[in-house]
Design a protein around this motif. Structure first.
Motif, PDB file in Angstrom:
ATOM      1  N   ASP A 260       0.813  -1.035   0.067  1.00  0.00           N
ATOM      2  CA  ASP A 260       0.170  -0.153   0.004  1.00  0.00           C
ATOM      3  C   ASP A 260       0.898   1.125  -0.101  1.00  0.00           C
ATOM      4  O   ASP A 260       1.910   1.303   0.636  1.00  0.00           O
TER       5      ASP A 260
ATOM      6  N   GLU B 228       0.066   4.003   1.057  1.00  0.00           N
ATOM      7  CA  GLU B 228      -0.245   4.793   2.239  1.00  0.00           C
ATOM      8  C   GLU B 228       0.323   4.466   3.300  1.00  0.00           C
ATOM      9  O   GLU B 228      -0.135   3.469   3.957  1.00  0.00           O
TER      10      GLU B 228
ATOM     11  N   HIS C  91      -1.764   3.928   6.409  1.00  0.00           N
ATOM     12  CA  HIS C  91      -2.863   2.546   6.405  1.00  0.00           C
ATOM     13  C   HIS C  91      -1.990   1.202   6.459  1.00  0.00           C
ATOM     14  O   HIS C  91      -2.509   0.280   7.119  1.00  0.00           O
TER      15      HIS C  91
ATOM     16  N   ASP D 228      -3.069  -3.068  -2.109  1.00  0.00           N
ATOM     17  CA  ASP D 228      -4.035  -1.995  -2.357  1.00  0.00           C
ATOM     18  C   ASP D 228      -4.099  -2.003  -3.944  1.00  0.00           C
ATOM     19  O   ASP D 228      -3.216  -2.288  -4.754  1.00  0.00           O
TER      20      ASP D 228
ATOM     21  N   ILE E  41      -7.320  -4.699  -1.010  1.00  0.00           N
ATOM     22  CA  ILE E  41      -7.971  -3.876  -0.248  1.00  0.00           C
ATOM     23  C   ILE E  41      -7.819  -2.530  -0.870  1.00  0.00           C
ATOM     24  O   ILE E  41      -6.671  -2.046  -1.321  1.00  0.00           O
ATOM     25  N   THR E  42      -8.966  -1.907  -1.049  1.00  0.00           N
ATOM     26  CA  THR E  42      -8.998  -0.756  -1.971  1.00  0.00           C
ATOM     27  C   THR E  42     -10.135   0.182  -1.378  1.00  0.00           C
ATOM     28  O   THR E  42     -11.204  -0.112  -1.201  1.00  0.00           O
ATOM     29  N   ALA E  43     -10.051   1.443  -1.858  1.00  0.00           N
ATOM     30  CA  ALA E  43     -11.029   2.429  -1.631  1.00  0.00           C
ATOM     31  C   ALA E  43     -11.585   2.657  -3.024  1.00  0.00           C
ATOM     32  O   ALA E  43     -12.769   3.388  -3.136  1.00  0.00           O
TER      33      ALA E  43
ATOM     34  N   SER F  89     -13.364  -3.203   1.129  1.00  0.00           N
ATOM     35  CA  SER F  89     -13.304  -2.016   0.611  1.00  0.00           C
ATOM     36  C   SER F  89     -12.377  -1.138   2.041  1.00  0.00           C
ATOM     37  O   SER F  89     -13.031  -1.512   3.166  1.00  0.00           O
ATOM     38  N   LYS F  90     -11.856  -0.213   1.789  1.00  0.00           N
ATOM     39  CA  LYS F  90     -11.204   0.872   2.837  1.00  0.00           C
ATOM     40  C   LYS F  90     -12.767   1.703   3.278  1.00  0.00           C
ATOM     41  O   LYS F  90     -13.642   1.930   2.382  1.00  0.00           O
ATOM     42  N   PRO F  91     -12.614   2.004   4.292  1.00  0.00           N
ATOM     43  CA  PRO F  91     -12.021   1.913   5.543  1.00  0.00           C
ATOM     44  C   PRO F  91     -12.022   0.099   5.954  1.00  0.00           C
ATOM     45  O   PRO F  91     -13.101  -0.214   5.940  1.00  0.00           O
ATOM     46  N   ILE F  92     -10.964  -0.506   6.603  1.00  0.00           N
ATOM     47  CA  ILE F  92     -10.996  -1.890   6.793  1.00  0.00           C
ATOM     48  C   ILE F  92     -11.580  -2.293   8.188  1.00  0.00           C
ATOM     49  O   ILE F  92     -11.330  -1.153   9.143  1.00  0.00           O
TER      50      ILE F  92
END
Length: 451
Positions: free
Chosen positions: A11, A13, A16, A56, A83-85, A105-108
């Motif tokens: 990721d 970020e 995160h 991500d 894991i992604t927004a 999906s984020k937020p986890i």
């Protein structure tokens, strides 16, 4: 869990990554690694035997889908959770096609993530129970004793050594799976495994890919880069389609094998490397030597221990085993409820010659899974397949030529009962008469309640 689960978080970020890492490290069973983009993640995979990846989707340097495609191309089959927004149906489908097991999906929700990881780790696919498994040599695939199992004795002998291995066989027979198996059963198993598809490398880049390059060595070489030999130091380097190497690359490869020394492109300094070579090809290297397109001295260096993998059409007993294995993995990946194959489905597969071998079989099963609306794959879910010229099935007893009456399972049970009766209950003698392994007979006796 006695051995920590090596988990890689990919990721860009940092916050995160830190959040997930903190929660995972609160658990006693996770050892966490991090990468801020896909390229860094590939480097981690080359150095560590990762058990699961949290990936991500959207990253500035090599996004999630690109990384996943590259990882699969290089042979890494590590379970991946996206894991992604920015989750979309299209991205989710693409991720599933490339082998991702789920998308969050984020937020986890960390409780949800931990529960998912637990399910994935507990449901990791194992070989089918009817596959023959060596107690000494661990092979992760699905096979039968009279199919691929015939070469396992050879692999068990060569794996503990440092000898170069040349794997021969048609495309799609499982050469890279065998190479990884040799590595995992060798003293180098804790070291890196690097797979290189020589046929996919351009003539201008093959030496840079294998041996690395110095900054400014050629146009576009903006930084010094390690080659696969350096990255694989202390481990195993798998050279797939080695017959496609250029003359220059062959010469440098020979020196690396003879002297355990390499030189990066643009450098005059030699670097010592400790790498075991496993090569593979679907071409006749000896014939290429006779034609002058492959170095004879390199051929003999690579061909220390040849292993020939038979094509799938010569391993008919494995077709039902592999088909069921792919049904299980593909149904899970495509989120379908398909749980098995009909006798007609298996019979049609066993009558086919499979020019594309195991890879083609997997593709056919995946296509059938997509088309299936029920729980069992039927003959109509397969495309038109050209039968063997004999018109007879060459499958195992479970999916052999069409029986005159009753289902295939009924025919198989009847054959086992007759063999046991003729052998006076002697299982070893009955197994020999049936042409199957004693362990397979034991499994079938239990399956059909004949004990």
């Amino acid at each position: 869990m006695s051995v920590p689960t090596k988990t890689l978080i990919v990721d860009d970020e940092a916050n995160h990554r830190f959040m997930i890492r903190t929660h995972l490290e609160d658990e006693p069973c996770y050892e966490v690694y991090e990468a801020e983009n896909g390229q860094e993640a590939l480097d981690v995979l080359a150095q560590q035997s990762i058990d699961i990846i949290l990936l991500d989707m959207k990253m500035a340097v090599m996004d999630g889908l690109t990384f996943l495609a590259q990882a699969r191309k290089q042979g890494y089959m590590t379970p991946v959770v996206i894991i992604t927004a920015y989750s979309t149906v299209r991205n989710a489908v693409e991720a599933m096609k490339l082998g991702a097991v789920d998308v969050l999906s984020k937020p986890i929700d960390m409780d949800e993530l931990l529960a998912l990881l637990g399910r994935i780790l507990s449901n990791t696919d194992q070989a089918e129970p009817s596959a023959e498994c060596s107690t000494k040599y661990s092979f992760p695939g699905v096979y039968s004793e009279d199919g691929l199992g015939k070469v396992l004795d050879l692999l068990e002998m060569v794996a503990p050594t440092d000898a170069s291995v040349l794997i021969l066989g048609e495309s799609g027979t499982g050469k890279e799976l065998v190479a990884r198996s040799i590595h995992e059963n060798s003293p180098r198993s804790q070291g890196p495994f690097q797979a290189v598809n020589c046929a996919a490398l351009s003539e201008n880049l093959v030496e840079s890919e294998l041996f690395g390059h110095e900054k400014g060595a050629f146009t576009g070489a903006a930084a010094t880069k390690k080659g696969r030999f350096e990255v694989a130091d202390g481990g195993t380097l798998f050279l797939d389609e080695v017959g496609e190497l250029t003359a220059g690359a062959q010469s440098k490869l020979l020196r690396a094998l003879q002297e355990r020394l390499i030189e990066r492109v643009g450098s005059t300094r030699s670097l010592a490397v400790d790498v075991r070579i496993i090569a593979a090809t679907n071409r006749d290297l000896y014939d290429m030597v006779q034609q002058g397109s492959f170095r004879e001295d390199l051929y003999f260096r690579l061909n220390v221990f040849p292993v020939e993998l038979p094509p799938l059409r010569e391993r008919p007993s494995e077709i039902p085993l592999l088909a069921k294995h792919f049904v299980k993995s593909s149904a899970k990946r495509f989120n379908k409820v398909v749980s098995g194959c009909s006798d007609g489905f298996l019979h049609k597969l066993c009558n086919y010659r499979f020019p594309g071998n195991v890879r083609e079989l997997e593709n056919l099963v995946e296509r059938a899974i997509i088309l299936c609306r029920g729980e069992v794959l039927e003959e109509q879910h397969l495309p038109q397949l050209q039968e063997n010229s004999s018109g007879e099935s060459k499958g195992s007893s479970e999916a052999s030529s069409a029986p005159q009456s009753g289902s295939i399972r009924e025919q198989q049970r009847r054959l086992i009962e007759e063999a046991l009766e003729k052998a006076g209950g002697n299982k070893s003698q009955a197994a020999r008469a049936l042409g199957i392994a004693r362990r397979t007979l034991h499994y079938k006796i239990k399956e059909y309640g004949l004990e």
